[in-house]
Design a protein around this motif. Structure first.
Motif, PDB file in Angstrom:
ATOM      1  N   UNK A 190      78.768  -1.157-100.954  1.00 36.35           N
ATOM      2  CA  UNK A 190      78.210  -2.396-101.483  1.00 36.35           C
ATOM      3  C   UNK A 190      77.169  -2.200-102.552  1.00 36.35           C
ATOM      4  N   UNK A 191      76.531  -1.040-102.577  1.00 36.99           N
ATOM      5  CA  UNK A 191      75.425  -0.828-103.505  1.00 36.99           C
ATOM      6  C   UNK A 191      75.872   0.025-104.682  1.00 36.99           C
ATOM      7  N   UNK A 192      75.759  -0.481-105.919  1.00 34.72           N
ATOM      8  CA  UNK A 192      76.132   0.331-107.080  1.00 34.72           C
ATOM      9  C   UNK A 192      75.264   1.557-107.234  1.00 34.72           C
ATOM     10  N   UNK A 193      74.066   1.559-106.660  1.00 36.55           N
ATOM     11  CA  UNK A 193      73.184   2.715-106.777  1.00 36.55           C
ATOM     12  C   UNK A 193      73.816   3.966-106.171  1.00 36.55           C
ATOM     13  N   UNK A 194      74.647   3.790-105.143  1.00 35.81           N
ATOM     14  CA  UNK A 194      75.255   4.948-104.484  1.00 35.81           C
ATOM     15  C   UNK A 194      76.100   5.729-105.471  1.00 35.81           C
ATOM     16  N   UNK A 216      83.464   8.339-103.199  1.00 32.65           N
ATOM     17  CA  UNK A 216      83.538   6.895-103.322  1.00 32.65           C
ATOM     18  C   UNK A 216      85.012   6.564-103.539  1.00 32.65           C
ATOM     19  N   UNK A 217      85.586   5.775-102.641  1.00 28.15           N
ATOM     20  CA  UNK A 217      87.024   5.550-102.613  1.00 28.15           C
ATOM     21  C   UNK A 217      87.328   4.071-102.822  1.00 28.15           C
ATOM     22  N   UNK A 240      84.857   2.072-100.407  1.00 24.13           N
ATOM     23  CA  UNK A 240      84.198   2.759 -99.305  1.00 24.13           C
ATOM     24  C   UNK A 240      83.460   3.992 -99.803  1.00 24.13           C
ATOM     25  N   UNK A 241      82.365   4.287 -99.139  1.00 23.32           N
ATOM     26  CA  UNK A 241      81.752   5.603 -99.236  1.00 23.32           C
ATOM     27  C   UNK A 241      82.294   6.412 -98.067  1.00 23.32           C
ATOM     28  N   UNK A 242      82.745   7.625 -98.352  1.00 25.37           N
ATOM     29  CA  UNK A 242      83.428   8.434 -97.341  1.00 25.37           C
ATOM     30  C   UNK A 242      82.758   9.807 -97.219  1.00 25.37           C
TER      31      UNK A 242
END
Length: 348
Positions: A42-46, A58-59, A72-74
């Protein structure tokens, strides 16, 4: 005109989605391992913070023609950056909404898929073999349900901002855990009962065969799952931390403490090594007792026991608790490599 890619090797892919780690290997030499953890992206910062020093993925996934775009972050990235981290807790982990995110990420990272919309056929769809805990695998509805779901899975997948690729599987087979690891045993004896104990994050699986005149027969009563694995060690650390501080300890911090033996809390270093050592011994004993009890009267007549799974690396005492026990080479990869042997056979 459609482009055709040919593949002289069997197009085969094996993905072992464990409670702790996802392992994948392919017939083209692809290999990847990462924690079975996801978080909504949800966060573009990631993504902005993702650079060469970071690990994880990041998938982006779009299933079918009209499917919604999922992000998703995986793996490690979910642990570091995710705000709503999701772990697989239930035995039926394959029914978790994020299961496909983990599996598709592993597939993309280990196979040369065609770009979405490229029209390339042939090498694009390998045979896939996955696994389930023995007791879940026995349930035909669970086994066939997973097979049907994966056989019908078609998705466009992008990892870490790369061009999306199209993922489909030519054939799907679901194999029991531990039995998969058995296929990698390098030195089976020529006779007697031989067992394999596969220690995972949440479950421990047992499989056994009897060898008579060079022929192998599955010993069904010695094939089962128990609901205990490395997660029990994490819980023991969290409980000890709460006892000492009165505060909760997040699961990821507990895992790091298992590795380091201590942690800092409010400026004070807390030594957890004695508690961890005690927990390792108690958990190993509990697993061995439950497995030996499940084997019943046959336990005393087992000629050789092979140990596999990532959990055996953290519970070395188990080797001394089974008769004539040996740890398989690369025990964390044993199931995935065994599944790949099955997948190669399907792809021929």
């Amino acid at each position: 005109m459609l482009a055709i890619q040919t593949n002289p090797q069997p197009a085969a892919l094996a993905i072992d989605v464990g409670f702790g780690y996802t392992k994948a290997v392919s017939s083209t030499g692809g290999k990847v391992i990462f924690p079975s953890v996801v978080a909504p992206a949800g966060s573009p910062d990631a993504f902005d913070r993702l650079d060469k020093s970071d690990t994880g993925y990041r998938v982006r996934i779009k299933k079918g023609i009209d499917g919604l775009l999922e992000e998703w972050l995986v793996g490690e990235l979910a642990l570091k950056e995710g705000r709503e981290v999701q772990y697989f807790q239930d035995w039926e982990k394959h029914s978790h909404p994020a299961h496909d995110a983990v599996l598709l990420a592993a597939a993309v990272l280990t196979w040369n898929w065609p770009r979405a919309g490229s029209g390339i056929m042939g090498i694009s769809n390998p045979a896939l073999v996955v696994g389930l805990p023995v007791d879940v695998w026995r349930d035909e509805l669970q086994r066939e349900g997973l097979k049907k779901h994966l056989a019908g899975l078609a998705a466009e997948v992008s990892v870490n901002g790369n061009d999306p690729v199209r993922v489909t599987f030519s054939r799907v087979y679901v194999y029991p855990q531990a039995a998969g690891a058995f296929l990698t045993v390098p030195d089976l004896p020529d006779s007697g009962i031989v067992a394999l104990v596969d220690v995972g994050q949440k479950t421990t699986d047992s499989a056994a065969i009897e060898i008579v005149n060079g022929r192998q027969r599955l010993v069904k009563t010695m094939c089962f799952s128990i609901n205990k694995g490395m997660a029990a060690l994490v819980e023991a650390v969290r409980e000890e931390f709460r006892r000492q501080t009165g505060a909760p300890l997040p699961p990821q911090q507990a895992w790091e403490t298992v590795k380091s033996g201590s942690l800092w809390y409010r400026g004070k270093q807390i030594d957890m090594a004695p508690a961890i050592k005690k927990a390792r011994s108690e958990i190993a004993r509990a697993i061995a007792d439950q497995v030996l009890a499940g084997w019943g009267e046959r336990a005393d007549f087992v000629r050789k026991v092979y140990l596999a799974g990532g959990g055996i690396l953290d519970l070395p005492d188990l080797k001394n608790m089974f008769p004539a026990a040996a740890v398989l080479p690369g025990p964390q990869w044993a199931n995935a490599l065994g599944f790949l042997k099955v997948a190669r056979g399907l792809a021929v």
